[in-house]
Design a protein around this motif. Sequence first.
Motif, PDB file in Angstrom:
ATOM      1  N   LEU A   1      37.747  93.810  45.057  1.00 34.40           N
ATOM      2  CA  LEU A   1      37.901  93.816  46.514  1.00 34.40           C
ATOM      3  C   LEU A   1      37.627  95.230  47.045  1.00 34.40           C
ATOM      4  O   LEU A   1      38.423  95.805  47.781  1.00 34.40           O
ATOM      5  CB  LEU A   1      39.303  93.339  46.901  1.00 34.40           C
ATOM      6  CG  LEU A   1      39.718  91.949  46.400  1.00 34.40           C
ATOM      7  CD1 LEU A   1      41.109  91.592  46.901  1.00 34.40           C
ATOM      8  CD2 LEU A   1      38.707  90.878  46.792  1.00 34.40           C
TER       9      LEU A   1
ATOM     10  N   ARG B   1      30.195  97.915  54.350  1.00 36.63           N
ATOM     11  CA  ARG B   1      31.281  97.024  53.942  1.00 36.63           C
ATOM     12  C   ARG B   1      32.476  97.834  53.446  1.00 36.63           C
ATOM     13  O   ARG B   1      32.781  97.832  52.259  1.00 36.63           O
ATOM     14  CB  ARG B   1      30.778  96.055  52.848  1.00 36.63           C
ATOM     15  CG  ARG B   1      29.782  95.056  53.376  1.00 36.63           C
ATOM     16  CD  ARG B   1      29.202  94.202  52.256  1.00 36.63           C
ATOM     17  NE  ARG B   1      28.283  93.228  52.820  1.00 36.63           N
ATOM     18  CZ  ARG B   1      27.275  92.671  52.156  1.00 36.63           C
ATOM     19  NH1 ARG B   1      27.030  93.034  50.902  1.00 36.63           N
ATOM     20  NH2 ARG B   1      26.509  91.786  52.736  1.00 36.63           N
TER      21      ARG B   1
ATOM     22  N   ALA C   1      43.416  87.360  44.036  1.00 36.15           N
ATOM     23  CA  ALA C   1      42.038  86.887  44.169  1.00 36.15           C
ATOM     24  C   ALA C   1      41.469  86.505  42.804  1.00 36.15           C
ATOM     25  O   ALA C   1      40.786  85.488  42.674  1.00 36.15           O
ATOM     26  CB  ALA C   1      41.181  87.974  44.825  1.00 36.15           C
TER      27      ALA C   1
ATOM     28  N   GLY D   1      40.581  85.918  48.174  1.00 39.62           N
ATOM     29  CA  GLY D   1      40.262  87.234  48.714  1.00 39.62           C
ATOM     30  C   GLY D   1      39.746  87.230  50.133  1.00 39.62           C
ATOM     31  O   GLY D   1      39.573  88.303  50.738  1.00 39.62           O
ATOM     32  N   GLU D   2      39.510  86.043  50.698  1.00 43.04           N
ATOM     33  CA  GLU D   2      38.870  85.957  52.015  1.00 43.04           C
ATOM     34  C   GLU D   2      39.731  86.561  53.121  1.00 43.04           C
ATOM     35  O   GLU D   2      39.234  87.315  53.975  1.00 43.04           O
ATOM     36  CB  GLU D   2      38.539  84.504  52.341  1.00 43.04           C
ATOM     37  CG  GLU D   2      37.801  84.322  53.657  1.00 43.04           C
ATOM     38  CD  GLU D   2      37.366  82.884  53.867  1.00 43.04           C
ATOM     39  OE1 GLU D   2      36.496  82.657  54.728  1.00 43.04           O
ATOM     40  OE2 GLU D   2      37.897  81.980  53.178  1.00 43.04           O
TER      41      GLU D   2
ATOM     42  N   GLU E   1      42.157  88.858  53.008  1.00 43.16           N
ATOM     43  CA  GLU E   1      42.283  90.317  52.914  1.00 43.16           C
ATOM     44  C   GLU E   1      40.980  91.019  53.310  1.00 43.16           C
ATOM     45  O   GLU E   1      40.990  92.004  54.053  1.00 43.16           O
ATOM     46  CB  GLU E   1      42.671  90.729  51.494  1.00 43.16           C
ATOM     47  CG  GLU E   1      44.098  90.369  51.103  1.00 43.16           C
ATOM     48  CD  GLU E   1      44.238  88.914  50.697  1.00 43.16           C
ATOM     49  OE1 GLU E   1      43.202  88.201  50.643  1.00 43.16           O
ATOM     50  OE2 GLU E   1      45.374  88.485  50.434  1.00 43.16           O
ATOM     51  N   LEU E   2      39.847  90.508  52.814  1.00 37.31           N
ATOM     52  CA  LEU E   2      38.574  91.150  53.109  1.00 37.31           C
ATOM     53  C   LEU E   2      38.183  91.009  54.580  1.00 37.31           C
ATOM     54  O   LEU E   2      37.648  91.948  55.178  1.00 37.31           O
ATOM     55  CB  LEU E   2      37.475  90.572  52.223  1.00 37.31           C
ATOM     56  CG  LEU E   2      37.563  90.912  50.733  1.00 37.31           C
ATOM     57  CD1 LEU E   2      36.430  90.227  49.971  1.00 37.31           C
ATOM     58  CD2 LEU E   2      37.499  92.415  50.514  1.00 37.31           C
ATOM     59  N   SER E   3      38.442  89.858  55.165  1.00 37.61           N
ATOM     60  CA  SER E   3      38.045  89.630  56.555  1.00 37.61           C
ATOM     61  C   SER E   3      38.727  90.607  57.509  1.00 37.61           C
ATOM     62  O   SER E   3      38.173  90.952  58.560  1.00 37.61           O
ATOM     63  CB  SER E   3      38.383  88.193  56.966  1.00 37.61           C
ATOM     64  OG  SER E   3      37.607  87.268  56.229  1.00 37.61           O
TER      65      SER E   3
ATOM     66  N   GLN F   1      31.341  89.247  58.211  1.00 39.71           N
ATOM     67  CA  GLN F   1      32.400  88.298  57.915  1.00 39.71           C
ATOM     68  C   GLN F   1      32.002  87.217  56.916  1.00 39.71           C
ATOM     69  O   GLN F   1      32.859  86.520  56.368  1.00 39.71           O
ATOM     70  CB  GLN F   1      32.898  87.653  59.218  1.00 39.71           C
ATOM     71  CG  GLN F   1      33.699  88.585  60.108  1.00 39.71           C
ATOM     72  CD  GLN F   1      34.963  89.092  59.433  1.00 39.71           C
ATOM     73  OE1 GLN F   1      35.736  88.316  58.859  1.00 39.71           O
ATOM     74  NE2 GLN F   1      35.196  90.394  59.485  1.00 39.71           N
TER      75      GLN F   1
ATOM     76  N   PRO G   1      32.938  87.661  52.229  1.00 44.46           N
ATOM     77  CA  PRO G   1      33.875  87.057  51.267  1.00 44.46           C
ATOM     78  C   PRO G   1      33.335  85.767  50.648  1.00 44.46           C
ATOM     79  O   PRO G   1      33.469  85.548  49.436  1.00 44.46           O
ATOM     80  CB  PRO G   1      35.124  86.799  52.118  1.00 44.46           C
ATOM     81  CG  PRO G   1      35.061  87.832  53.195  1.00 44.46           C
ATOM     82  CD  PRO G   1      33.596  87.971  53.509  1.00 44.46           C
ATOM     83  N   HIS G   2      32.716  84.930  51.473  1.00 50.25           N
ATOM     84  CA  HIS G   2      32.119  83.692  50.960  1.00 50.25           C
ATOM     85  C   HIS G   2      30.982  84.019  49.997  1.00 50.25           C
ATOM     86  O   HIS G   2      30.880  83.431  48.909  1.00 50.25           O
ATOM     87  CB  HIS G   2      31.597  82.859  52.132  1.00 50.25           C
ATOM     88  CG  HIS G   2      30.879  81.603  51.734  1.00 50.25           C
ATOM     89  ND1 HIS G   2      29.562  81.603  51.286  1.00 50.25           N
ATOM     90  CD2 HIS G   2      31.277  80.303  51.710  1.00 50.25           C
ATOM     91  CE1 HIS G   2      29.191  80.375  51.005  1.00 50.25           C
ATOM     92  NE2 HIS G   2      30.210  79.559  51.253  1.00 50.25           N
TER      93      HIS G   2
END
Length: 425
Positions: free
Chosen positions: A54, A88, A348, A381-382, A384-386, A394, A397-398
């Motif tokens: 991450l 990022r 994650a 992890g989506e 937290e990363l978003s 955005q 993560p996907h």
Amino acid sequence: MTTLADIAKRLESIATAATIASRDLLTLDTNPVPAEWTHITKIDPEEEKQLPLLFPLYLQHTSALEVGGSKDVTGENTQQTLELVADRPAPAFQEPSGPAQVTNATRERAEFLALPEVLNGDAESLVGQLGAGIEHIEEEIAPTMLAEKLPIPLGDELESRLAGAATSWMIDEAIFEAYIIQNPDSAAAREANVDENDLLGPTAAKQRAMAAERHHESEIIYLEYSGTFGDEEAQDILAAIDEGVSWSRVWYGGGLDDRESAQAVVDAGADATVVGNIFHEIAAEEVEICADAAAALGPDADRAAVESWVDETVDIDGTSAASYLSTITSLSNPTSRAREYLIATIEAYLGLTALADELDGTVTDEISLSVALDEREELPGEVELSKVLLDDEQSFPHDLVAGLLAERFDIQADVPPVAHIGVEI
């Protein structure tokens, strides 16, 4: 009669006078390297120098990313690294150590090129590599770029002139890093032929920095100790350089892995600190921690179980994550942040492992993988990363999950180059 050459000379004189007036008389900050960049994370494209799972959680706190290295670096792995990390969420620039590392693709991804010139090395390190780089741009990059942009061929002579103009433009847009290398045992010193006799004291370093600023117009003066901390010697040199220059940014790199050393060089005169190895060590460290957590907790552990395991098992203060975050002097509570990011990473990793086991045998190509992920309300992890990614990032993560699973199932897919991520699913 006034000729075009006369007009050109006058215009150049006016431009020179304007530059001198803005920098010396009006003391305007026209340096294109942002003054607010106070912490730079150096990311090495070398295959062995991998990234945390991450990584945007950590990079949200740094000012910018410097992508480059001196060993096993190519245009391809530089492009992959820039593709993975740029914006990022921090901007990334490229520092090539060889001409072939610069491609049209890396130029498009990077904020700018930072071209190193070693002030206390040999002539090759000061101008040799630059000459080779200019040749590479004029003979390789510029013609390729023109071929893509021009609607029709214009003939060899005109295209050669355009390539020359494009080369001059690219070099003018580039940033020049004037290096003073102070660790003769480093790879950088070996490449620049810096030995014990070439090390500089404060007075000599100040004078060369002044020459770099006024003659070479170097945007950055970079005091480099390459993996070792320069301590009081470096602080004396930084103070002297800071006294001698006014327009160039003063950066320090080497051996920074705690708050005290980072603050010391800032107090001495560094505008920015550069850290590298300690960031890559986070990735190596979390591979082992995630494996231990998976063995102890299993894939279905909830957050409370992960938190409890971390608190009982991991010495957060001793982690590379805490060390890296502590070098960011503006960041409060680096240890608690390290704990938070490690817990998120383990969650994650466990979620990805569970998802991979669930999809094993049902996902066979890019389409079935995409369908399987689109059916999920939330991916590991989506959340937290978003929170830390820019609005136009955005989807990352996907894409990250898709890339890791595609690698696990050996599927060819249009996904980020996740081979640079340390953990494997």
